[in-house]
Scaffold this active site. Sequence first.
Site, PDB file in Angstrom:
ATOM      1  N   ASP A  95       4.940   7.949   1.009  1.00 58.63           N
ATOM      2  CA  ASP A  95       4.427   7.820   2.346  1.00 58.63           C
ATOM      3  C   ASP A  95       5.794   7.708   3.150  1.00 58.63           C
ATOM      4  O   ASP A  95       6.440   6.903   3.521  1.00 58.63           O
ATOM      5  CB  ASP A  95       3.855   6.524   2.547  1.00 58.63           C
ATOM      6  CG  ASP A  95       2.513   6.613   2.237  1.00 58.63           C
ATOM      7  OD1 ASP A  95       1.893   7.794   2.132  1.00 58.63           O
ATOM      8  OD2 ASP A  95       1.644   5.839   1.778  1.00 58.63           O
ATOM      9  N   ASP A 101       0.774  -1.068   0.029  1.00 58.29           N
ATOM     10  CA  ASP A 101      -0.105   0.064  -0.059  1.00 58.29           C
ATOM     11  C   ASP A 101       0.874   1.105   0.130  1.00 58.29           C
ATOM     12  O   ASP A 101       0.400   2.183  -0.230  1.00 58.29           O
ATOM     13  CB  ASP A 101      -1.022   0.070   1.269  1.00 58.29           C
ATOM     14  CG  ASP A 101      -0.374  -0.034   2.476  1.00 58.29           C
ATOM     15  OD1 ASP A 101       0.397  -0.986   2.880  1.00 58.29           O
ATOM     16  OD2 ASP A 101      -0.340   0.979   3.319  1.00 58.29           O
TER      17      ASP A 101
END
Length: 524
Positions: free
Chosen positions: A282, A272
């Site tokens: 991220d 993810d």
Amino acid sequence: MLKLKKKINNTFTEELPADLIENNETRQVVEAAFSYVNPVKPKNPKLIHVSNEVAESVGISKEETQSEKFLNIFSGNSVLENTKPYAMAYAGHQFGNWAGQLGDGRAITLFEATHDNKNTMFQLKGAGKTPYSRRGDGLAVLRSSIREHLCSEAMFNLGVPTTRSLALFTSGDMVLRDILYNGNADYEKGAIVCRTAPSFIRFGNFELFASREDTKNLQLLADYTIKHHYPEIKSKGKEKYLKFFETVADKTREMIVHWQRVGFVHGVMNTDNMSIHGITIDYGPYGWLEDYNPNWTPNTTDNEHKRYRFGNQPQVAQWNLLQLANALFPLIEEVKPLEKILNDFPIKYESDYIDMMHNKLGFQNSNDDTKNCIYLLTENLQLTETDMTIFFRNISQVSKEDTVEIAFEKIKDAFYTLEEAKNVIYDTWMYWLILYINQLQKENQSDSDRKKAMNLVNPKYVLRNYMAQLAIDDAENEDYNLLNELYEMLLKPYDEQPQFEKWFAKRPDWAKNKVGCSALSCSS
């Protein structure tokens, strides 16, 4: 008045299915690519840093970044006219295990906007709860937000594919966090980062639909992604999706080579957290190799198994691509072509890695001798703590006419404990330097041209964890001078920048085991 409203182009929400329920309750979201959700209004938002370079690239003037409207929109305090913020739905494998639905638990996409024929998504991180927040509050704290803001821009200027960070805000709220997950929760200053990317679509977006056997929406997402982000793919039918997978694999490999080039360790390479654009996304517990240790991971959660250690990043990338291949299989229905792309990944990576190391060492020729020199070097760098950034920057100073003793003097500043390098290890380094200088003498480039070329791929300045932590410590006291200084330095990481020479130094002893400098948790 922001001009963005004239450029809004929300393709993701217009062309993909929305969650029919519009509230922020945590739940399983089905047959939808996203859920509409508004950011939580921060108590007292303040702009503490803006990247004027990012603003300019998306069509926002320097004057506009100082406006009240900019503050309100990009802190989540208000919603831009004619837009509807949302959180994306996706699933993923975390630390090698299937985690099911995940989604944007603390990220909210504000809108897409087009400038100079380039479409950009604007997303807030730390803007409040979404249907995907699980047990979290959807907020972020100042320390993690500073790290993401600085690192996004540091990576971009290093030439590493990445999301960008437009602006960093404090929220005026206090956020409860257990920084090491050891039962010692405490309140910290809240913050919000506005980050940008072509899109925030991840491997996990495809995994979610595939796991639910929702082939209709899986195909919709794939067609949308190819149409808007890979329009060069002209194939039809199954070949289209196969070419898409191959392109993502190539871009992912290129990104990993760049990570290894500059010594970056992502820390949380879950599926993810893998972008279909092959860009770094991220920034959680990331880190920079200081001593060259392929087994190092910055993630405290990964301390035991070290799945996401520096030396394992290419293998994890291939494993993650396998999960994407599994997700796309219902659209392709053939195993062999997918297997070929996956099996080619380590072969292509090894070739790219060798090319990259040739550039770092200033080799124009490629042969068995240069490859041997590379592999011996990576072994030598582990004999005693050796600073990766300083070593590769200083090796460019070695000339063809140097003796090995002179060459050693030019690299010795990279050793954390010089005494260790002067014992048995010294002879090992002398042998390698003989090989290196012999190879340089076979090259046609002059020493000055070679040094110039090497200094374009070996940065002088990287965002070492202790540097970010010092900026965080000051920012907690509302002193942002160091944050500004580091940002300015990281705009030109390959330049000498004598005014920043103090940052071209090994990690200080106090930072070796300090929380925030040596290791971090996923806590934000």
